[in-house]
Design an enzyme around this catalytic site. Structure first.
Site, short mmCIF file in Angstrom:
data_model
loop_
_atom_site.label_atom_id
_atom_site.label_comp_id
_atom_site.label_asym_id
_atom_site.label_seq_id
_atom_site.Cartn_x
_atom_site.Cartn_y
_atom_site.Cartn_z
N ASP B 11 50.23 72.84 51.43
CA ASP B 11 50.66 71.49 51.04
C ASP B 11 52.13 71.56 50.64
OD1 ASP B 11 50.66 68.88 50.39
OD2 ASP B 11 49.25 69.02 48.71
N ASP B 105 52.38 66.43 55.83
CA ASP B 105 52.81 67.54 54.98
C ASP B 105 51.68 68.41 54.44
OD1 ASP B 105 51.82 65.61 53.32
OD2 ASP B 105 53.31 65.90 51.76
N GLU B 106 50.48 68.30 54.98
CA GLU B 106 49.44 69.22 54.52
C GLU B 106 48.46 69.51 55.63
OE1 GLU B 106 46.49 67.72 51.74
OE2 GLU B 106 47.29 65.71 51.99
#
Lengths: 374, 413
Positions: B11, B105-106
């Site tokens: 993350d 983003d993860e």
């Protein structure tokens, strides 16, 4: 029907019809050309006609007619054959069962056709008023406007170019728009034009045919007239008839910005080159580029999540408020290349209001481009 | 567990804000907020310096300005973030055969069976973090655990810029003290019901009586209890549509009335559309999900699930368009029994193109809708969800039972 005709004349007459018959059509006979021989001997003529029921072309070529008559054959196949023939006289003869016999040199073809009676007749009408226009002027007017007409068939009233006579100036005006951009050109055509038309919409296809006819090199003038929902153009021995678009053209005057009071002057070529380069990295679908205008500087930029970013600066003479405007690069490029001038004035107000492009040396041409919301 | 897995949840730390700080050295060490540069917007990312002032994502920017008047507010550049995301995911894929993206983003990485090739999970995490830092210049936190849910919680614990590993043996010890709200899908409603039973921590939940839990939470109870015990059977699904947004609810009582369903559709469609708009995205495909009330097997998946999808002519982020498509899917679905759950989702997402403006009326209609949505979003941002409702959009109680990971909307604190 029996006649003798110069190969070159026959080929030219057939070539002119190809764009009309080429389209796939629900009526098979519309893929044909209607051949009609008339007169007798050296003064005779062969008329070649085709129509798709929206647009029709009829042209005559001189021929040595032995026997008058008519037949229809595949326009495409007939043209393919004639193109391959040696440059000699071609003998044409309608034989039994609607076959067309083609003889040239030692080559001989027998082409299956259809009874001429079955060919739909082209609308016969002679407008009350036919006005002579200079071919190059009309050609240029079409070129400068047709690109802006809509290709979206659900907006049929925009699928053509609006043609009207401006009473105050005695000029002809062509206007086209697809809702996102607009192109307008006024020209005086060298003859009194009042009463020619009170606003008609010429469909794109008809206009493309008109342009082709106008650009043929044989004559400098073309006659144009309208009646009801039909238009007619005549040049030498060729007549073009077309069905006009019935519908209301939007009030284009409202679209032309009245308050775009921020102005810059730009040389077209460097601008076009810069936009082309920057557009290489614009998003594929929207083709969006950003134009930032500030003190002395015009910056064009683009960005694409998959590819990267591009920007280019141009020097300008400007000291007004800084404004950012998004544009579809394609719209901007088409307007700039159609405007036919080396230098333009670009007038704008905000990032959400229409921008206007005018040649600095031609007050009678303009383009309006609506921005993209960034 | 028969087949112990090793899952890594990677993350990015304060993704958008970190990118801005990386690209503009002047912002380093300063409180930076991305999004919500207008007075009525909300923050979509806050740097750790800004978080120190109590600023968090989804906070109205006006409030953030009060908390930290000298914070730097940036409009944000989705295209740039998407490019960085692409590079980061390429790095992720070097470290695991299975990568499931959850958002820009993860991602989950399945490290099961890669130990001989890549080393122990902690080493993989170290190398991955170094690669992302060297090649993209950003910090990423990693959580390692035998199951997905715990890996995600662990990466949260690892922030900022760290690694947290939870082994099978340490799993219960790690989960037990955490509040129940940390379990996916346990929203405020479920939390309230659990609190009434004296269940506050995950440990309380794990130790609770399954029968009583079922009375409190319905059939879902046993599933939640399993999660609380660290039993999350879901695998890393690389081909899951990584970009999808959906919203669903389980009804208090099974529903047969199509008007109630349509009202739920409208509510979900508006909410999904709002999240799409907030993320600068448009969706091309609308999915309607219906779970029938009749149980056919035990467990949370023991109900027949129907999904229907429709691809639109052009991508949209307008709730009305999404609702219309979902309603027509519902109309074409023959239902002979009541349903317990209804969801509206969108997939086939892409970045919203800048909108071409028009000077004619029919083009303006779309513009007006876009402007209307913009204003509605502002009102919702300011006064909270439910501030504005369309007629016919009744408030559907959200039991908070969704497993969906939402982009564009942060879970309420």
């Amino acid at each position: 029907m029996k006649l003798e005709i110069d190969k070159g004349d026959l080929q030219r007459g057939l070539s002119r019809l190809q764009a009309i018959v080429e389209k796939r059509n629900s009526m098979p006979i519309l893929a044909n050309v209607l051949l009609t021989a008339s007169g007798k001997g050296e003064t005779g003529a062969l008329e070649l006609a085709a129509t798709d029921l929206e647009v029709g072309i009829r042209g005559s070529e001189s021929a040595n007619v032995g026997k008058s008559g008519a037949v229809t054959v595949s326009a495409r196949k007939f043209y393919d054959i004639v193109r391959e023939l040696p440059d000699e006289l071609v003998n044409l003869e309608a034989t039994g069962n609607n076959y067309l016999e083609i003889k040239c040199g030692r080559a001989r073809f027998s082409l299956a056709g259809t009874d001429a009676e079955e060919y739909p007749s082209l609308p016969e009408f002679s407008p009350e008023r036919l006005v002579k226009l200079q071919s190059p002027v009309l050609s240029q007017m079409i070129e400068r406007t047709m690109y802006a007409a809509s290709v979206d068939e659900t907006r049929y009233n925009l699928n053509g170019v609006y043609f009207e006579v401006i009473a105050e100036t005695g000029k002809i005006r062509l206007v086209a728009t697809d809702g996102h951009r607009l192109a307008l050109v006024d020209r005086s055509v060298g003859e009194e034009v009042s009463g020619l038309a009170s606003g008609v919409i010429i469909p794109r296809k008809g206009l493309a045919e008109l342009k082709r006819l106008v650009d043929e090199e044989d004559a400098d003038e073309i006659e144009l007239g309208f009646e009801g929902s039909s238009g007619l153009a005549r040049k030498g021995s060729v007549t073009l008839v077309m069905r006009l678009i019935e519908g209301e053209f939007p009030n284009y005057q409202q679209v032309i910005p009245k308050d775009a009071d921020l102005k810059i002057t730009l040389a077209v070529e460097p601008l076009v080159r810069a936009v082309r380069r920057v557009a290489l990295l614009s998003a594929e679908r929207s083709r969006a580029i950003k134009v930032d205008i500030s003190d002395g500087k015009l910056m064009i930029s683009s960005s694409n999540p998959d590819l990267g970013e591009a920007q280019e600066e141009l020097d300008i003479d400007y000291s007004g408020a800084a404004v950012s405007i998004g544009f579809n690069a394609k719209y901007l490029l088409e307007s700039l290349s159609a405007i036919g001038s080396k230098e333009i004035q670009f007038a704008f107000k905000t990032g959400n209001t229409p921008a206007e492009i005018r040649p600095t040396d031609d007050a009678d041409t303009l383009a309006v481009v609506m921005p993209m919301r960034l | 567990m028969a087949n112990p897995r090793i899952i890594l949840h990677a993350d990015m730390d304060a993704f958008y804000a970190s990118i801005e700080q990386r690209d503009n050295p002047e912002l380093k060490g300063k409180p930076v907020c991305v999004g919500g540069s207008s007075s009525r917007g909300v923050i979509s990312a806050a740097s750790y310096e800004a978080r120190a002032f109590g600023i968090h994502s989804a906070m109205p920017s006006a409030q953030a300005r009060q908390l930290c008047p000298h914070a730097i507010f940036l409009r944000g550049d989705m295209a740039k973030y998407a490019r960085d995301s692409k590079r980061i995911f390429e790095i992720f894929r070097r470290f695991a055969p299975l990568v499931e993206g959850l958002s820009l983003d993860e991602a989950f990485l399945d490290l099961t069976g890669t130990e001989r090739l890549l080393g122990p999970a902690r080493t993989v995490a170290k190398n991955l973090r170094a690669a992302v830092r060297d090649e993209v210049g950003l910090a990423v936190s990693c959580g390692i655990a035998p199951v997905k849910m715990v890996a995600k919680i662990a990466s949260d614990e690892a922030k900022p810029d760290g690694i947290a590993e939870v082994t099978a043996e340490g799993l219960r010890g790690f989960l037990d003290p955490l509040p129940v709200g940390r379990i996916w899908g346990v929203g405020p409603v479920a939390q309230g019901r659990l609190a009434q039973q004296g269940i506050y921590t995950i440990g309380d939940l794990a130790r609770s009586d399954p029968k009583r839990l079922e009375r409190t939470l319905g059939d879902w109870g046993s599933g939640v209890r399993r999660l609380a015990r660290g039993q999350d059977v879901r695998e890393v699904e690389p081909y899951r549509e990584a970009v999808s947004m959906s919203e669903e609810n389980t009804f208090g009582e099974d529903v047969a009335d199509r008007r109630v369903m349509e009202s739920a559709i409208l509510s979900h469609a508006e909410s999904v559309a709002r999240r799409l708009r907030r993320s600068g995205l448009v969706a091309r495909t609308v999915v309607l999900k219906l779970k029938l009330g009749r149980r056919v097997a035990s467990g949370p998946r023991g109900f027949p699930l129907l999904t229907r999808r429709q691809t639109l002519r052009e991508p949209t982020n307008d709730g009305d368009v999404i609702a219309t498509a979902a309603r027509s899917l519902l109309r074409r679905t023959e239902l002979t029994e009541p349903i317990r759950l209804l969801g509206v989702g969108t997939t086939n997402l892409s970045e919203a193109n800048p909108e071409q403006l028009s000077f004619l009326e029919d083009g303006k209609r779309k513009e007006r809708r876009a402007r209307l949505n913009e204003s509605l979003d502002e009102l919702t941002d300011r006064f909270g969800p439910g501030a504005v409702r369309r007629a016919g959009q009744s408030s559907v109680e959200r039991a908070g039972l969704s497993f969906q990971i939402k982009r564009g909307e942060e879970p309420p604190e």
